[in-house]
Design a protein around this motif. Structure first.
Motif, PDB file in Angstrom:
ATOM      1  N   UNK A 121      69.251  69.828  66.910  1.00  0.00           N
ATOM      2  CA  UNK A 121      70.484  70.596  66.713  1.00  0.00           C
ATOM      3  C   UNK A 121      71.385  70.501  67.933  1.00  0.00           C
ATOM      4  N   UNK A 122      70.795  70.557  69.133  1.00  0.00           N
ATOM      5  CA  UNK A 122      71.583  70.455  70.364  1.00  0.00           C
ATOM      6  C   UNK A 122      72.218  69.079  70.474  1.00  0.00           C
ATOM      7  N   UNK A 123      71.462  68.049  70.150  1.00  0.00           N
ATOM      8  CA  UNK A 123      72.006  66.690  70.205  1.00  0.00           C
ATOM      9  C   UNK A 123      73.136  66.520  69.190  1.00  0.00           C
ATOM     10  N   UNK A 124      72.951  67.070  68.002  1.00  0.00           N
ATOM     11  CA  UNK A 124      73.980  66.996  66.967  1.00  0.00           C
ATOM     12  C   UNK A 124      75.252  67.716  67.426  1.00  0.00           C
ATOM     13  N   UNK A 158      78.935  66.015  68.159  1.00  0.00           N
ATOM     14  CA  UNK A 158      80.153  66.490  67.513  1.00  0.00           C
ATOM     15  C   UNK A 158      81.207  66.896  68.540  1.00  0.00           C
ATOM     16  N   UNK A 159      80.770  67.496  69.639  1.00  0.00           N
ATOM     17  CA  UNK A 159      81.697  67.931  70.679  1.00  0.00           C
ATOM     18  C   UNK A 159      82.346  66.744  71.382  1.00  0.00           C
ATOM     19  N   UNK A 160      81.613  65.642  71.475  1.00  0.00           N
ATOM     20  CA  UNK A 160      82.134  64.452  72.140  1.00  0.00           C
ATOM     21  C   UNK A 160      83.056  63.643  71.240  1.00  0.00           C
ATOM     22  N   UNK A 161      83.008  63.880  69.926  1.00  0.00           N
ATOM     23  CA  UNK A 161      83.806  63.100  68.965  1.00  0.00           C
ATOM     24  C   UNK A 161      85.259  63.522  68.940  1.00  0.00           C
TER      25      UNK A 161
END
Length: 97
Positions: free
Chosen positions: A87-90, A94-97
């Motif tokens: 979940x943290x990686x996801x 998303x935050x980097x996109x």
């Protein structure tokens, strides 16, 4: 339940587990580790639906601990950590996109 409330509750949960272990050195090491991952925990809990998933996972782990079923508790805790990391990686992706 809010993310802050769950993070605070999880910190208390882990403190109780560490105190109950009776191993002061392991408790100190795990406290330091827990302090470092608190920020990551907030990120993972920010993912939609993760808060409810986390509560369900922790409830299952506590039930196994109460039943003194160490193998099931170990398995459930491991699965919880894997789910939280995913979940943290996801959330990070998303935050980097």
């Amino acid at each position: 339940m809010s993310t802050d409330a769950l993070v605070n509750g999880k910190n208390e949960f882990y403190a109780i587990l560490m105190e109950g272990s009776g191993n002061k050195i392991a408790s100190q090491m795990l406290t330091q580790l827990n302090n470092r991952i608190t920020l990551l925990r907030r990120v993972s809990l920010g993912r939609s639906g993760r808060l409810a998933e986390s509560l369900k996972e922790l409830d299952a782990a506590v039930t196994a601990i109460e039943k003194r079923d160490a193998e099931t508790a170990r398995k459930l805790c491991f699965e919880h950590v894997v789910s939280a990391a995913s979940a943290a990686q996801e959330a990070r992706t998303l935050a980097e996109a």
